[in-house]
Scaffold this active site. Structure first.
Site, PDB file in Angstrom:
ATOM      1  N   ASP A 232       0.852  -1.180   0.000  1.00 52.74           N
ATOM      2  CA  ASP A 232       0.000   0.000   0.000  1.00 52.74           C
ATOM      3  C   ASP A 232       0.896   1.240   0.000  1.00 52.74           C
ATOM      4  OD1 ASP A 232       0.894  -0.167   2.627  1.00 52.74           O
ATOM      5  OD2 ASP A 232      -1.056   0.127   3.552  1.00 52.74           O
TER       6      ASP A 232
ATOM      7  N   TYR B 156       2.884   4.843   0.808  1.00 52.03           N
ATOM      8  CA  TYR B 156       3.516   5.418   1.997  1.00 52.03           C
ATOM      9  C   TYR B 156       2.471   6.185   2.798  1.00 52.03           C
ATOM     10  CZ  TYR B 156       8.009   4.577  -0.387  1.00 52.03           C
ATOM     11  OH  TYR B 156       9.095   4.012  -1.018  1.00 52.03           O
TER      12      TYR B 156
ATOM     13  N   PHE C   5       6.426   2.504  -4.225  1.00 50.43           N
ATOM     14  CA  PHE C   5       7.808   2.729  -3.799  1.00 50.43           C
ATOM     15  C   PHE C   5       8.350   4.105  -4.167  1.00 50.43           C
ATOM     16  CE2 PHE C   5       7.563  -1.938  -4.144  1.00 50.43           C
ATOM     17  CZ  PHE C   5       7.902  -2.278  -2.842  1.00 50.43           C
TER      18      PHE C   5
ATOM     19  N   HIS D  41      11.231  -8.339   0.914  1.00 49.17           N
ATOM     20  CA  HIS D  41      10.886  -6.936   0.743  1.00 49.17           C
ATOM     21  C   HIS D  41      12.137  -6.075   0.909  1.00 49.17           C
ATOM     22  CE1 HIS D  41       8.923  -3.051   1.544  1.00 49.17           C
ATOM     23  NE2 HIS D  41       7.865  -3.563   0.949  1.00 49.17           N
TER      24      HIS D  41
END
Length: 248
Positions: A77, A79, A90, A212
């Protein structure tokens, strides 16, 4: 840049720009029961005064037409801090401090050598910023599975309906006729691995999995993100199948 607006203040998805070849999918979702339910939820949260990011939830579908997608990078999802989310997974706008996960992404890109830009001829080299729009324009779909989030509340808009749309987007990509690379970083993205069965009998597909890029997991087993080689592997695969690849 997205201008001065940093949050979503009105629920009007019909007015959000997307590429023409994404429009039928988007319209079908928002006109259907899952989209209507999501709209009720989002309108309620806005009316309650919730601070919601980003201001353009469908920006990834605006910058990267379906017909041009070479690579799917899947996030969870947006920031959840003020001024960070800009509608691309990102990514942050130029001038915003680069988040730790994105710093690790830059570090992994810097390890590679496939289709890297030539060094500039001048000594004045701008510092790299966190805006990944240049990737989006080349065919990298920077997609989160949930497309909005509330300030300071990571995951707050997960499982409220966005995943119905983003799963349909992934399925459409998997049924295109051009080579596709899917980068699945972390357990959340890797849960979408089952959708890849839809690619059977279609054009070549490369699925790359790693931890991640967050500092909490980027160096951990079983597949550390740092050192995974995904950016080089993606371009090698794309070029082997006649696609131009990405200038990371």
């Amino acid at each position: 840049m997205l201008g001065q607006q940093q949050q979503l203040t009105r629920w009007e998805p019909a007015g959000w720009p997307v590429a023409d070849d994404w429009r039928p999918c988007v319209t079908a979702f928002f006109d259907g029961p899952s989209g209507v339910a999501l709209g009720r939820f989002m309108t309620g949260r806005i009316d309650d005064g919730a601070i919601i990011y980003p201001p353009q939830p469908l920006r990834a579908l605006q910058l990267t037409p379906r017909s041009g997608v070479q690579v799917l990078i899947l996030g969870q999802d947006p920031y959840h801090g003020a001024g960070q989310a800009n509608g691309l997974a990102f990514s942050v706008a130029a001038g915003v401090r680069v988040p730790p996960s994105l710093r690790n992404i830059h570090a992994e890109v810097d390890r590679g050598h496939v289709m890297r830009p030539e060094p500039p001829s001048t000594a004045c080299v701008p510092l790299r910023n966190g805006d990944l729009a240049a990737w989006a324009h080349q065919g990298v779909l920077l997609l989160n599975t949930a497309l909005t989030v509330e300030d300071g509340r990571p995951g707050s808009h997960s499982n409220v309906g966005w995943e119905v749309l983003t799963d349909e987007i992934i399925k459409l990509l998997l049924n295109c006729d051009s080579p596709l690379v899917c980068m699945l970083w972390g357990a959340h993205a890797q849960r979408k691995r089952g959708l890849m069965a839809h690619r059977v009998g279609k054009a070549p597909l490369l699925v790359l999995q790693a931890n991640h890029p967050s500092p909490l997991s980027a160096r951990r087993a079983p597949v550390p993100f740092l050192g995974c080689g995904h950016f080089d592997a993606a371009n090698s695969f794309l070029r082997a199948h006649g696609a131009p690849g990405i200038r990371w």
